[in-house]
Write an enzyme that holds these catalytic residues in place. Structure first.
Site, PDB file in Angstrom:
ATOM      1  N   HIS A   1     -36.891   9.365  33.127  1.00  0.00           N
ATOM      2  CA  HIS A   1     -36.875   7.949  32.739  1.00  0.00           C
ATOM      3  C   HIS A   1     -36.809   7.021  33.948  1.00  0.00           C
ATOM      4  O   HIS A   1     -37.525   6.017  34.009  1.00  0.00           O
ATOM      5  CB  HIS A   1     -35.678   7.706  31.813  1.00  0.00           C
ATOM      6  CG  HIS A   1     -35.592   6.323  31.275  1.00  0.00           C
ATOM      7  ND1 HIS A   1     -36.636   5.714  30.630  1.00  0.00           N
ATOM      8  CD2 HIS A   1     -34.571   5.419  31.281  1.00  0.00           C
ATOM      9  CE1 HIS A   1     -36.275   4.486  30.245  1.00  0.00           C
ATOM     10  NE2 HIS A   1     -35.030   4.296  30.650  1.00  0.00           N
TER      11      HIS A   1
ATOM     12  N   SER B   1     -36.605   0.623  32.611  1.00  0.00           N
ATOM     13  CA  SER B   1     -35.996   0.705  31.289  1.00  0.00           C
ATOM     14  C   SER B   1     -36.019  -0.650  30.569  1.00  0.00           C
ATOM     15  O   SER B   1     -37.066  -1.290  30.501  1.00  0.00           O
ATOM     16  CB  SER B   1     -34.560   1.252  31.422  1.00  0.00           C
ATOM     17  OG  SER B   1     -34.065   1.643  30.161  1.00  0.00           O
TER      18      SER B   1
ATOM     19  N   ASP C   1     -40.397  11.548  30.860  1.00  0.00           N
ATOM     20  CA  ASP C   1     -39.475  10.552  30.316  1.00  0.00           C
ATOM     21  C   ASP C   1     -39.347  10.750  28.811  1.00  0.00           C
ATOM     22  O   ASP C   1     -40.291  10.509  28.055  1.00  0.00           O
ATOM     23  CB  ASP C   1     -40.004   9.146  30.629  1.00  0.00           C
ATOM     24  CG  ASP C   1     -39.051   8.048  30.185  1.00  0.00           C
ATOM     25  OD1 ASP C   1     -38.066   8.345  29.473  1.00  0.00           O
ATOM     26  OD2 ASP C   1     -39.295   6.892  30.546  1.00  0.00           O
TER      27      ASP C   1
END
Length: 358
Positions: free
Chosen positions: A335, A186, A282
């Site tokens: 993600h 991230s 994601d």
């Protein structure tokens, strides 16, 4: 003919030098460590080596970390620094929900009491030593003794993590020869390239540590880690973090780096290996966007788009570029890809760390 300076001048200078050395030593970063053989909620001794600790920086910041030695060969396997995104998400999130060796027994939780921890074989600690760091200050159990007078920013965090690593390796010199990688997910993708470049420049300029840089749901966690015996087991400083949060998105933070392309290009030009991976489900950072900025690097393709396999099944697609850059997708992952596909992501990181094609 020149005469020697009076002896009294030297005697006066000596206490001043000793005082200066004392002041510098007092301000230097330091580290406290704690071996954790057992954890509340886990049955019996931990089947892996867990250490926790604080690196106390000279700006008043105390960065908390978890260190898990490789379950295969800690003396030879790589060392990974794992950074969870956010900014403001605790390293415990990456440890428990993504790449670490234990997880919460969600199905068996009755709704009261301490959650049960279970061993997770598909952990990246099967093939590497991993340092999980709560960063910036205010994240997880990391805190600022000055009352957070300085708002963290990208450049501040990079400097703090660099100092953290220098201090950590000073305490753990036996790991200096191991290959070292900076990894994360991230928002940490913004921090990783400039941090790796800072380490690389330190090596080039003769840094004495010579780090062997190679470069690359959630309710139960709050119940478990806010339990006082758990905090005592982990060696958490009392009174510093009244209530642990997995992610604190309200933490004051200044985002300064808007483009990571130049950072990646600089590292690639120096020959450092890198792998970028995306869960193909994601929704936060879709893989098509990741592919778009990789194209901006303008690197020749050395191995074109192809599937990669685990146990004879297609688990994603991969492409390799010149200068040791690998890109891979993980089929069905969101993600935080290792959270959704731990077995597949373990196979991916194991092959890449070993220098094998996916």
């Amino acid at each position: 003919m020149a005469t020697a300076p009076p002896r009294r001048s030297l005697l006066l200078l000596l206490p001043q030098l000793l005082l200066l050395r004392s002041l510098l030593a007092a301000a230097a970063p330091s580290i406290t460590t704690k071996a954790v053989p057992r954890l509340p909620g886990f049955s019996g001794p931990l089947p892996f080596s867990l250490e926790t600790g604080y690196v106390e920086l000279d700006d008043g910041v105390r960065l908390f970390y978890y260190f898990i030695q490789s379950e295969r060969d800690p003396e030879e396997d790589p060392v990974l620094l794992w950074l969870t995104g956010g900014p403001g998400c605790s390293a415990l999130s990456g440890l428990v929900y993504e790449i670490g060796p234990f997880y919460f027994d969600f199905e068996g939780y009755t709704g009261s009491g301490l959650p049960t921890l279970l061993y997770k074989p598909a952990s990246w600690t099967q093939v590497s030593n991993v340092i999980f760091v709560d960063s910036p200050a205010g994240t997880g159990f990391s805190y600022d003794t000055t009352g957070n007078r300085t708002i963290p920013s990208d450049t501040i965090v990079i400097q703090q993590l660099h100092t953290f690593l220098q201090t950590w390796f000073d305490e753990h010199p036996q790991f200096l020869p191991n290959p070292f990688y900076v990894a994360g997910d991230s928002y940490s993708g913004i921090i990783i390239p400039p941090l790796a470049m800072k380490i690389a420049k330190g090596i080039e300029y003769g840094d004495e540590r010579l780090i062997n840089l190679k470069n690359s749901t959630y309710f139960l966690s709050e119940v478990w880690i806010n339990d006082e015996p758990v905090r005592e087991s982990l060696g958490i400083h009392k009174g510093t973090v009244p209530s642990w949060l997995r992610c604190d998105f309200d933490i004051p933070y200044t985002k300064e780096i808007t483009d990571a392309v130049d950072g990646h290009l600089a590292l690639i030009a120096k020959g450092y290996r890198a792998m970028i991976y995306s869960g193909d489900h994601d929704a936060s950072i879709p893989y098509v966007g990741t592919q778009a900025w990789i194209r901006k690097l303008n690197l020749p393709i050395t191995d074109n788009w192809r599937p990669w396999y685990v146990d004879g099944q297609v688990v994603g697609f991969t492409r390799t570029y010149s200068n040791n850059l690998t890109y891979a997708t993980v089929k069905g992952a969101g993600h935080t890809a290792p959270e959704y596909m731990p077995k597949e992501c373990l196979a991916m990181i194991d092959r890449w760390l070993s220098g094998k094609p996916l």
